[in-house]
Structures are given as structure tokens and as C-alpha cells.
Design an enzyme around this catalytic site. Structure first.
Site, short mmCIF file in Angstrom:
data_model
loop_
_atom_site.label_atom_id
_atom_site.label_comp_id
_atom_site.label_asym_id
_atom_site.label_seq_id
_atom_site.Cartn_x
_atom_site.Cartn_y
_atom_site.Cartn_z
N HIS A 49 60.78 34.15 47.51
CA HIS A 49 60.50 34.30 46.09
C HIS A 49 61.64 35.14 45.53
CE1 HIS A 49 55.86 33.71 46.48
NE2 HIS A 49 56.54 32.73 47.04
N GLU A 51 61.84 38.09 44.19
CA GLU A 51 61.85 39.50 44.61
C GLU A 51 62.19 39.65 46.08
OE1 GLU A 51 58.54 39.00 41.43
OE2 GLU A 51 59.29 37.87 43.15
N CYS A 79 53.88 38.50 42.99
CA CYS A 79 52.70 38.10 43.74
C CYS A 79 52.40 39.19 44.78
CB CYS A 79 52.93 36.74 44.42
SG CYS A 79 54.07 36.81 45.82
N CYS A 82 55.21 39.70 47.36
CA CYS A 82 56.38 40.39 46.82
C CYS A 82 56.07 41.85 46.52
CB CYS A 82 56.89 39.67 45.58
SG CYS A 82 57.58 38.04 45.95
#
Length: 147
Positions: A49, A51, A79, A82
């Protein structure tokens, strides 16, 4: 720290994956230097992702970085995976564009556990969270996906 300037960099990074426009930038909070820029690469690795990709890339590039000095900018609320990575890295500040609530309203797939809940349930680390920076510009990224 110029939140809008750095969020714009995260927005530009997010545009590298228009189907999943999650971008992130990690900045040295003292010098303002951009140390990492990344976007969601879940199509090639499900845990990259925006991050986590930025954290992985920075750790590889600069293993001696002082994590406690950093600020992570992200186009959307992280999320739980992350958020956990942010905690484990020791990044004390996160600046968010689009909220998890907005993503939910738009129908963007995600786990519905907000970052503040992940942080509050952690037995270590604290994260100062600033939300809504360039919200309209970040929201537009996700509106285009579902539009």
C-alpha cells in the site's frame, strides 16, 4: 511544516495508480526533506500500500533513519495494516487527506477500523494525527475511481 506542499506530493504519487490512488510521502519533520515517496502497488505485492511501500523503501534506502523525526503524509486514512506499520516504524506524526468514512461512503474497499482505534489499542507508540489536509483534492482521486 508545510502540510499542503507535502500532501500535493502524495497526491502526485497516487496518480501513478489511478485504479487505487493511495499515495504517501515521508518527510523529515525537522529539515522538511522528503525521504520517501510511494504509491499503492498492490497489483504486484498485496502489502505494498502507499504507506507500507514508503516505509519499506525508506528502510532499505536509509536503515539508520531517525524514525521519531518523521511525518508521513497519505492521501487517505491508513488501513489497519498500514497503521500498524506506522506504529512499528515509530513514525510519530501522520497527515491524512481523505477519511475512512469518506472512502466507505464512496464504496472504496477497505477494512473499517480507523487509525485512531489502531493507535489507541497499541501498547506502544503514539501517533499525532492531522486529518483533512487538501481533503477535496484527495477525495477527487477516489471519486474518479468509483465515478
Amino acid at each position: 511544516m508545510n502540510h499542503e506542499k507535502h500532501m500535493r506530493l502524495a497526491i502526485e504519487a497516487a496518480k501513478n495508480n489511478p485504479a487505487s490512488p493511495f499515495g504517501a510521502v515521508i518527510v523529515d519533520g525537522e529539515s522538511g526533506e522528503v525521504l520517501a515517496t510511494a504509491f499503492n502497488e498492490g497489483h504486484r505485492n498485496p502489502v505494498r500500500h502507499g504507506e507500507t511501500a514508503a516505509i519499506y523503501d525508506l528502510a532499505e534506502k536509509n536503515p539508520d533513519v531517525e524514525w521519531s523525526r518523521l511525518t508521513l503524509y497519505t492521501t487517505a486514512e491508513p488501513c489497519p495494516m498500514c497503521a500498524g506499520a506506522i506504529l512499528w516504524a515509530g513514525i510519530p506524526r501522520v497527515v491524512i487527506g481523505t477519511s475512512a468514512e469518506t472512502l466507505k461512503k464512496l464504496g472504496v474497499l477497505r477494512t473499517e477500523i480507523p487509525i485512531h482505534e489502531v493507535v489507541s489499542r497499541s501498547s506502544f507508540g503514539e501517533v499525532d494525527i492531522t486529518s483533512g489536509v487538501l481533503k477535496g483534492e484527495c477525495d477527487a482521486l477516489y471519486e474518479a475511481v468509483v465515478g
